[in-house]
Design an enzyme around this catalytic site. Structure first.
Site, PDB file in Angstrom:
ATOM      1  N   ARG A  36      -2.683   3.490   6.834  1.00 11.48           N
ATOM      2  CA  ARG A  36      -4.465   3.856   7.833  1.00 11.48           C
ATOM      3  C   ARG A  36      -5.339   4.807   7.521  1.00 11.48           C
ATOM      4  O   ARG A  36      -6.079   4.893   8.009  1.00 11.48           O
ATOM      5  CB  ARG A  36      -3.936   3.220   9.229  1.00 11.48           C
ATOM      6  CG  ARG A  36      -3.191   1.752   9.209  1.00 11.48           C
ATOM      7  CD  ARG A  36      -3.295   1.497  10.720  1.00 11.48           C
ATOM      8  NE  ARG A  36      -2.875   0.151  11.355  1.00 11.48           N
ATOM      9  CZ  ARG A  36      -1.498  -0.891  11.520  1.00 11.48           C
ATOM     10  NH1 ARG A  36      -0.910   0.828  11.239  1.00 11.48           N
ATOM     11  NH2 ARG A  36      -1.911  -1.586  11.256  1.00 11.48           N
ATOM     12  N   LEU A  93       1.901  11.027   6.833  1.00  7.88           N
ATOM     13  CA  LEU A  93       1.277  10.171   5.977  1.00  7.88           C
ATOM     14  C   LEU A  93       0.894   8.594   6.333  1.00  7.88           C
ATOM     15  O   LEU A  93       2.099   8.192   7.358  1.00  7.88           O
ATOM     16  CB  LEU A  93       2.875   9.938   4.159  1.00  7.88           C
ATOM     17  CG  LEU A  93       1.928  10.931   2.967  1.00  7.88           C
ATOM     18  CD1 LEU A  93       3.378  11.012   2.508  1.00  7.88           C
ATOM     19  CD2 LEU A  93       0.781  11.522   2.970  1.00  7.88           C
ATOM     20  N   GLN A 151       3.270  -9.414  13.355  1.00  9.37           N
ATOM     21  CA  GLN A 151       3.600  -7.656  14.187  1.00  9.37           C
ATOM     22  C   GLN A 151       1.871  -7.932  14.617  1.00  9.37           C
ATOM     23  O   GLN A 151       1.724  -6.477  15.226  1.00  9.37           O
ATOM     24  CB  GLN A 151       3.867  -7.121  13.611  1.00  9.37           C
ATOM     25  CG  GLN A 151       3.188  -6.714  12.108  1.00  9.37           C
ATOM     26  CD  GLN A 151       4.619  -5.986  11.565  1.00  9.37           C
ATOM     27  OE1 GLN A 151       5.545  -5.941  11.279  1.00  9.37           O
ATOM     28  NE2 GLN A 151       3.974  -4.571  11.347  1.00  9.37           N
ATOM     29  N   ALA A 192       0.547  -1.375   0.167  1.00  9.55           N
ATOM     30  CA  ALA A 192       0.159   0.185  -0.161  1.00  9.55           C
ATOM     31  C   ALA A 192       0.992   1.139   0.527  1.00  9.55           C
ATOM     32  O   ALA A 192       0.243   2.401   1.129  1.00  9.55           O
ATOM     33  CB  ALA A 192      -1.116  -0.121   1.413  1.00  9.55           C
ATOM     34  N   HIS A 198       6.742   5.640   1.426  1.00  3.11           N
ATOM     35  CA  HIS A 198       7.776   5.149   0.900  1.00  3.11           C
ATOM     36  C   HIS A 198       8.254   5.551  -0.072  1.00  3.11           C
ATOM     37  O   HIS A 198       9.699   5.104  -0.105  1.00  3.11           O
ATOM     38  CB  HIS A 198       6.760   3.615   0.535  1.00  3.11           C
ATOM     39  CG  HIS A 198       5.904   3.288   1.409  1.00  3.11           C
ATOM     40  ND1 HIS A 198       4.556   3.040   2.010  1.00  3.11           N
ATOM     41  CD2 HIS A 198       6.006   2.173   3.035  1.00  3.11           C
ATOM     42  CE1 HIS A 198       4.204   2.720   3.011  1.00  3.11           C
ATOM     43  NE2 HIS A 198       5.299   1.858   3.233  1.00  3.11           N
TER      44      HIS A 198
END
Length: 272
Positions: free
Chosen positions: A183, A180, A58, A29, A34
């Site tokens: 979620r 950012l 996790q 996503a 990123h």
């Protein structure tokens, strides 16, 4: 760009690489945050490897593992655009066996994020160690937004004598200040607007500190005042080792905030 699915593919290719390797581990996503990590890796290394793996260990029971956003095709295009050399996209059986040696996170993993999600960081360190063992990166890139995670990964590399340079990268924000996060897509219009109070509270804290306010209690009170309409999970002011402090130490302080919007937890921080 070559897409790799198995650990054998990755290991075989890694044996042929003699130059510097920049590694960006992700859960997919992909967003501009990123992309900033990947671009930095591209600038600083001859080879760039990105991984996309939604790591089940996790996630705690009842958390959003199945609902976690997955956009494989869009992510592939982003990696191509960023000139990634190898994209590693393994399945769960590739990364985990039924019985394995486990990594236990230190005690500081059970405060803050770890208090809300006990055992979460055990899973984070487990998968990062596995990925490091496969990729053998020269440099690995992580965002400062997940400050506690970054601290624990840095400690793991040091404690296990891994020859890997951990590169902390600045938080990327929307034009209105919202950090950012994958979620953010869960927020409705009202929640999205309310979430701006998180970064606003941090800016208010930074303004106080710029005016030479160093008392942690006073700064926390200001943060809570700005976010008084939100469901605040915690506000913490710690040093870079995540020890609580009473006075701001410029160069060695992180202010962390987490708030809930329905089922969605958003975290943000500033590094002083």
């Amino acid at each position: 760009m070559k897409i790799l699915k198995t650990k054998e593919e990755l290991q075989n290719i890694r044996k042929t690489i003699q130059s510097t390797v920049g590694f960006v581990p992700t859960m997919g996503a992909l967003h501009d945050g990123h992309i900033s990590l990947i671009k930095k890796a591209r600038e600083e290394n001859e080879i760039v490897i990105v991984s996309i793996f939604v790591n089940p260990t996790q996630f705690l029971p009842g958390e959003d593992l199945d609902a976690y956003p997955r956009r494989d095709e869009a992510d592939k295009k982003i990696c191509e655009m960023c000139k990634v050399d190898y994209l590693f996209m393994p399945e769960i059986p590739t990364m985990y066996t039924k019985e394995e040696v486990l990594i236990k996170a230190p005690n500081k993993s059970y405060i803050l994020e770890g208090q809300a999600r006990p055992g979460h960081f055990d899973g984070v360190l487990q998968i990062v160690m596995k990925l490091f063992g496969l990729v053998l990166p020269t440099n690995a890139y992580f965002g400062k937004k997940d400050a506690q995670q970054l601290s624990l990964i840095t400690q793991m590399v040091k404690d296990f004598f891994l020859p890997i340079n951990i590169v902390p990268c600045e938080i990327v924000r929307e034009s209105d200040g919202l950090a950012l996060s994958s979620r953010n897509v869960y927020l409705n219009e009202t929640q999205r607007k309310d979430a701006l109070l998180i970064s606003k509270s941090l800016y208010a804290a930074a303004t106080l500190i710029a005016k030479d306010e160093k008392n942690v209690k006073t700064i926390k009170e200001k943060i809570y005042e700005v976010m008084n309409s939100l469901d605040v999970e915690y506000v913490a002011i710690v040093d870079k080792e995540f020890n609580e402090i009473e006075k701001i130490e410029i160069g060695n302080t992180v202010i962390l905030v987490v708030a809930r919007f329905g089922q969605t937890r958003l975290l943000d921080n500033i590094w002083l």
